[in-house]
Design a protein around this motif. Structure first.
Motif, mmCIF file in Angstrom:
data_model
loop_
_atom_site.group_PDB
_atom_site.id
_atom_site.type_symbol
_atom_site.label_atom_id
_atom_site.label_comp_id
_atom_site.label_asym_id
_atom_site.label_seq_id
_atom_site.Cartn_x
_atom_site.Cartn_y
_atom_site.Cartn_z
ATOM 1 N N THR A 14 14.513 40.265 32.238
ATOM 2 C CA THR A 14 15.816 40.621 31.713
ATOM 3 C C THR A 14 16.513 39.360 31.233
ATOM 4 O O THR A 14 15.876 38.341 31.048
ATOM 5 N N LEU A 15 17.789 39.419 31.027
ATOM 6 C CA LEU A 15 18.543 38.296 30.511
ATOM 7 C C LEU A 15 19.441 37.716 31.585
ATOM 8 O O LEU A 15 19.922 38.431 32.457
ATOM 9 N N SER A 16 19.681 36.417 31.521
ATOM 10 C CA SER A 16 20.589 35.792 32.476
ATOM 11 C C SER A 16 22.045 35.984 32.080
ATOM 12 O O SER A 16 22.935 35.829 32.905
ATOM 13 N N ALA A 17 22.305 36.324 30.827
ATOM 14 C CA ALA A 17 23.677 36.488 30.361
ATOM 15 C C ALA A 17 24.238 37.832 30.792
ATOM 16 O O ALA A 17 23.517 38.825 30.935
ATOM 17 N N GLU A 18 25.551 37.880 30.987
ATOM 18 C CA GLU A 18 26.224 39.139 31.264
ATOM 19 C C GLU A 18 26.416 39.913 29.963
ATOM 20 O O GLU A 18 26.497 39.332 28.889
ATOM 21 N N GLY A 19 26.488 41.233 30.089
ATOM 22 C CA GLY A 19 26.753 42.045 28.914
ATOM 23 C C GLY A 19 25.867 43.273 28.865
ATOM 24 O O GLY A 19 25.102 43.562 29.798
ATOM 25 N N ILE A 20 25.981 44.022 27.766
ATOM 26 C CA ILE A 20 25.182 45.218 27.544
ATOM 27 C C ILE A 20 23.755 44.819 27.175
ATOM 28 O O ILE A 20 23.548 43.949 26.327
ATOM 29 N N PRO A 22 20.214 44.928 25.396
ATOM 30 C CA PRO A 22 19.749 45.409 24.084
ATOM 31 C C PRO A 22 18.434 46.153 24.188
ATOM 32 O O PRO A 22 17.801 46.226 25.246
ATOM 33 N N GLU A 23 17.976 46.669 23.059
ATOM 34 C CA GLU A 23 16.783 47.513 23.031
ATOM 35 C C GLU A 23 15.545 46.764 23.498
ATOM 36 O O GLU A 23 14.651 47.369 24.104
ATOM 37 N N ARG A 24 15.453 45.467 23.257
ATOM 38 C CA ARG A 24 14.277 44.696 23.689
ATOM 39 C C ARG A 24 14.117 44.755 25.204
ATOM 40 O O ARG A 24 13.004 44.911 25.719
ATOM 41 N N ILE A 25 15.224 44.646 25.912
ATOM 42 C CA ILE A 25 15.167 44.681 27.367
ATOM 43 C C ILE A 25 14.931 46.103 27.865
ATOM 44 O O ILE A 25 14.207 46.317 28.848
ATOM 45 N N ILE A 26 15.507 47.096 27.195
ATOM 46 C CA ILE A 26 15.270 48.481 27.597
ATOM 47 C C ILE A 26 13.790 48.819 27.487
ATOM 48 O O ILE A 26 13.207 49.457 28.368
ATOM 49 N N ARG A 350 21.983 39.703 21.038
ATOM 50 C CA ARG A 350 22.057 40.491 19.811
ATOM 51 C C ARG A 350 20.809 41.356 19.683
ATOM 52 O O ARG A 350 19.688 40.875 19.812
ATOM 53 N N PRO A 351 20.968 42.668 19.418
ATOM 54 C CA PRO A 351 19.787 43.535 19.267
ATOM 55 C C PRO A 351 18.933 43.103 18.080
ATOM 56 O O PRO A 351 19.432 42.549 17.093
ATOM 57 N N GLN A 352 17.650 43.366 18.173
ATOM 58 C CA GLN A 352 16.758 43.072 17.063
ATOM 59 C C GLN A 352 16.944 44.053 15.919
ATOM 60 O O GLN A 352 16.658 43.740 14.772
ATOM 61 N N ARG A 353 17.405 45.272 16.238
ATOM 62 C CA ARG A 353 17.706 46.282 15.225
ATOM 63 C C ARG A 353 19.135 46.759 15.434
ATOM 64 O O ARG A 353 19.577 46.914 16.565
#
Length: 378
Positions: A14-20, A22-26, A350-353
């Motif tokens: 996953t990502l270390s940053a806070e926030g929503i 994105p599709e890559r992580i989903i 930022r989402p890839q799409r």
């Protein structure tokens, strides 16, 4: 926004940053088991900042809506409340005025720092289908606490039109987040200066972007909205463009005064004055009921994905379609009246799409528009 990949306790990339998220992580969450399903995700199910949830094979008609509460599983409450069982494998009709609970195909095993919220999909809300997600031990609808492990269920109650659904139909969507992602008004003002979050209306920020209603249209006798007809036909939620709108909707036209009386228990499709923009590094959500602006519910389907109304994704600002239902009394709304709020959150990456970039987005560049199930009027 500079982010780095991190490893959570359960090993997810996953990502270390806070926030929503994105599709890559989903997509990665399916591989790590944080999201599990008997069938792999289908095309279009993973959106830029959300995941569509699929109905399972059976629906239970229940006596009443419920929340399980602490230490209680949904399945145990179903044993007490179910009236009968509906097989969805070949498709089945969900009737108006009834409450159904449907186990969803997706289940979760979230990391300790990942929570989620759910909402009806846009097309679901525009059909006046009241849909909420429930979890085991749940204390609130559409709210999945950090670290939740267990099944997901959809509560479905068609309010105006009977609907035909089947196993795999997608009525709800879920959004995952790490930490605090909500953007304060002071920051939102600066984002608006840079990215123009709204245009063409009142352009006010207060507890989010304030949206006002357009009841002027293009002048006298122009179309300003739709009122749902009762006792109409059946809508198959998986068929696009199959229905004649006039079989289900009464068009509303501007008369002498740019105002509208909302009748109790009537359902309306209206539109905002403002064109809305969700930049690629942000996501947004409509507040569904706000007692500060009136005694009505203004939006069932709350998620606005990154790229909504974004010029780089085929939009030039998209007006927010409002799904409005008055409560107990008739209520007058006037042109330009504040009718809803859009709150913004920052993405962890930022989402890839983006919304509208060739991913089956139905409402990019929209103005007043019914759901995808209806043919576009000539």
């Amino acid at each position: 926004m500079n982010v780095t990949a991190g490893q959570t306790l359960n090993g997810s990339a996953t990502l270390s940053a806070e926030g929503i998220l994105p599709e890559r992580i989903i997509e990665a969450m399916f591989s790590t088991g944080e999201i599990a399903a008997a069938l792999p995700p289908v095309s279009g199910q993973i959106q830029p900042a959300s995941l569509d949830l699929r109905l399972g094979q059976v629906a239970y008609r229940v006596r009443a809506s419920f929340l399980p509460g602490p230490a209680i599983k949904v399945a145990d409450r179903l044993e007490q409340l179910k009236l009968h069982t509906v097989d969805l494998t070949e498709g089945a009709v969900l009737e108006t005025g009834c409450v159904y609970i449907v186990p969803l195909q997706e289940s979760l095993a979230l990391a300790a720092d990942i929570s989620a919220t759910a909402n009806p999909k846009s097309s679901t809300g525009r059909l006046d289908v009241f849909t909420r997600v429930i979890t085991d031990n749940g204390l609130a609808f559409d709210t999945i606490p950090a670290g939740y492990t267990g099944p997901l269920y959809a509560e479905i109650s068609p309010l105006t039109f009977p609907i035909l659904v089947r196993s795999g139909s997608r009525l709800s969507q879920i959004r995952f987040r790490r930490g605090q992602s909500l953007i304060a008004d002071s920051v939102l003002e600066e984002v608006h200066k840079t990215h123009t979050l709204m245009s063409g209306g009142n352009e006010r920020i207060g507890n989010g972007v304030q949206l006002s209603i357009d009841l002027e249209g293009d002048g006298e006798n122009s179309l300003i909205g739709y009122r749902a007809k009762h006792h109409s036909g059946l809508i198959d939620v998986d068929k696009v463009g199959a229905q004649d709108p006039l079989d289900f909707w009464e068009p509303i036209y501007r008369r002498q005064h740019a105002e509208l009386i909302l009748d109790p228990n009537a359902f309306y499709i209206l539109v905002s004055q403002e064109a809305v923009h969700v930049p690629p590094d942000y996501a947004a959500e409509m507040v569904p009921f706000d007692p500060l602006v009136g005694e009505f519910r203004v939006h069932y389907a709350g998620f606005f994905d990154p790229g909504f109304g974004h010029a780089g994704a085929g939009g030039v600002g998209s007006r927010a379609v409002l799904e409005v239902r008055s409560h107990d009394v008739p209520f007058i709304v006037e042109h330009g009246q504040t009718i809803g709020r859009l709150v913004y959150e920052h993405m962890a990456e930022r989402p890839q799409r983006l919304y509208g970039e060739g991913i089956g987005s139905n409402y990019q560049g929209q103005a007043l528009k019914l759901s995808k199930h209806f043919r576009v009027p000539a």
